[in-house]
Motif scaffolding. Structure first.
Motif, mmCIF file in Angstrom:
data_model
loop_
_atom_site.group_PDB
_atom_site.id
_atom_site.type_symbol
_atom_site.label_atom_id
_atom_site.label_comp_id
_atom_site.label_asym_id
_atom_site.label_seq_id
_atom_site.Cartn_x
_atom_site.Cartn_y
_atom_site.Cartn_z
ATOM 1 N N ILE A 115 45.245 34.697 36.770
ATOM 2 C CA ILE A 115 44.547 35.558 37.722
ATOM 3 C C ILE A 115 44.971 35.264 39.158
ATOM 4 O O ILE A 115 45.445 36.153 39.865
ATOM 5 C CB ILE A 115 43.019 35.414 37.551
ATOM 6 N N GLU A 118 48.854 35.910 39.941
ATOM 7 C CA GLU A 118 49.224 37.328 39.951
ATOM 8 C C GLU A 118 48.516 38.098 41.061
ATOM 9 O O GLU A 118 49.103 38.981 41.689
ATOM 10 C CB GLU A 118 48.917 37.965 38.597
ATOM 11 N N ARG A 119 47.264 37.775 41.329
ATOM 12 C CA ARG A 119 46.494 38.539 42.312
ATOM 13 C C ARG A 119 46.742 38.088 43.747
ATOM 14 O O ARG A 119 46.688 38.895 44.678
ATOM 15 C CB ARG A 119 45.000 38.445 41.991
ATOM 16 N N GLU A 131 50.190 43.283 36.262
ATOM 17 C CA GLU A 131 48.805 43.571 35.881
ATOM 18 C C GLU A 131 48.546 43.248 34.419
ATOM 19 O O GLU A 131 47.432 42.862 34.046
ATOM 20 C CB GLU A 131 48.482 45.036 36.167
ATOM 21 N N LEU A 134 47.765 39.624 34.237
ATOM 22 C CA LEU A 134 46.446 39.371 34.811
ATOM 23 C C LEU A 134 45.342 39.787 33.844
ATOM 24 O O LEU A 134 44.404 39.023 33.581
ATOM 25 C CB LEU A 134 46.316 40.108 36.141
ATOM 26 N N THR A 180 40.165 35.255 44.549
ATOM 27 C CA THR A 180 40.525 36.521 43.891
ATOM 28 C C THR A 180 39.322 37.450 43.839
ATOM 29 O O THR A 180 38.171 36.991 43.740
ATOM 30 C CB THR A 180 41.026 36.279 42.461
ATOM 31 N N GLU A 182 38.468 39.193 41.373
ATOM 32 C CA GLU A 182 37.895 39.125 40.024
ATOM 33 C C GLU A 182 36.781 38.086 39.916
ATOM 34 O O GLU A 182 35.930 38.179 39.020
ATOM 35 C CB GLU A 182 38.993 38.793 39.004
#
Length: 211
Positions: A115, A118-119, A131, A134, A180, A182
């Motif tokens: 996460i 990648e983010r 994506e 992720l 992040t 998320e």
């Protein structure tokens, strides 16, 4: 041995930071020697002599050399004065070690590599995040966060009533994860983990090891 220990690594590494947090919580002065294992040409030859796998951190205390963050953190706790960072008793110590194993095996691959990298890291380098990678990390992140929340229970820290190496192992990973978008949704079901993060984020060792 009276010499200050030497830590080889880079500030971007969650495992280097975990060792730095341990040194800070024990009140141990140390020297951080920068090593960039992602430099062109790979890890420097002198670092490979310290760490044959080309990873960070590596550690020296006098003539004693050591690598692998978990081993370094336990050595620091046992070799230096200051508050004990490993619980008393077989069950409590096993629980702390269980948390550390969960963090290494499941939290780092999902929360950090899957996460955060990648983010956050990939876009910082001007690249396009994957994506699919992720999204593939999210189910394991959900499982990992629930497992940690269940183990923590009502205790103020991850392994009980006092700060331990389990918390110090987790803090750098959660610092990345919290960067992040998320994180908010994935942590929403876990009030205890959110409370834990608020508590540990106030410790002086956190800003002292942020860079």
């Amino acid at each position: 041995m009276s010499e200050h220990p030497i830590l080889y690594g880079a500030s971007y590494s969650v495992y280097v930071r975990a060792v730095r947090l341990t040194l800070a919580e024990k009140g141990v002065p140390y020297t951080l020697v920068p090593v960039d294992v992602f430099a062109p040409g790979g890890p420097p030859a002198d670092h490979l002599a310290r760490q044959p796998f080309g990873r960070i951190p590596a550690f020296e205390h006098g003539r004693f050399r050591l690598y692998e963050a978990g081993a370094i953190m336990r050595y620091i706790d046992e070799a230096f004065a200051g508050p004990s960072l490993q619980p008393e008793g077989a069950e409590a110590r096993a629980r702390a070690n269980q948390i550390i194993s969960i963090l290494d095996s499941y939290a780092y691959p999902s929360l950090v590599r899957g996460i955060f990298v990648e983010r956050v890291s990939v876009p910082r380098r001007g690249q396009v995040p994957d994506e699919a990678t992720l999204q593939a990390a999210i189910p394991m992140a959900i499982t990992c966060l629930k497992a940690l929340a269940d183990i923590r229970g009502a205790g103020p820290f991850l392994a009980g009533s006092v700060l331990t190496l389990a918390d110090l192992h987790a803090i750098p990973m959660f610092a990345c994860f919290h960067a992040t978008p998320e994180a908010e949704d994935l942590l929403r079901p876990h009030a205890g983990l959110r409370e834990w993060w608020q508590r540990v984020a106030e410790r002086p060792s956190i800003p002292a090891t942020a860079t």
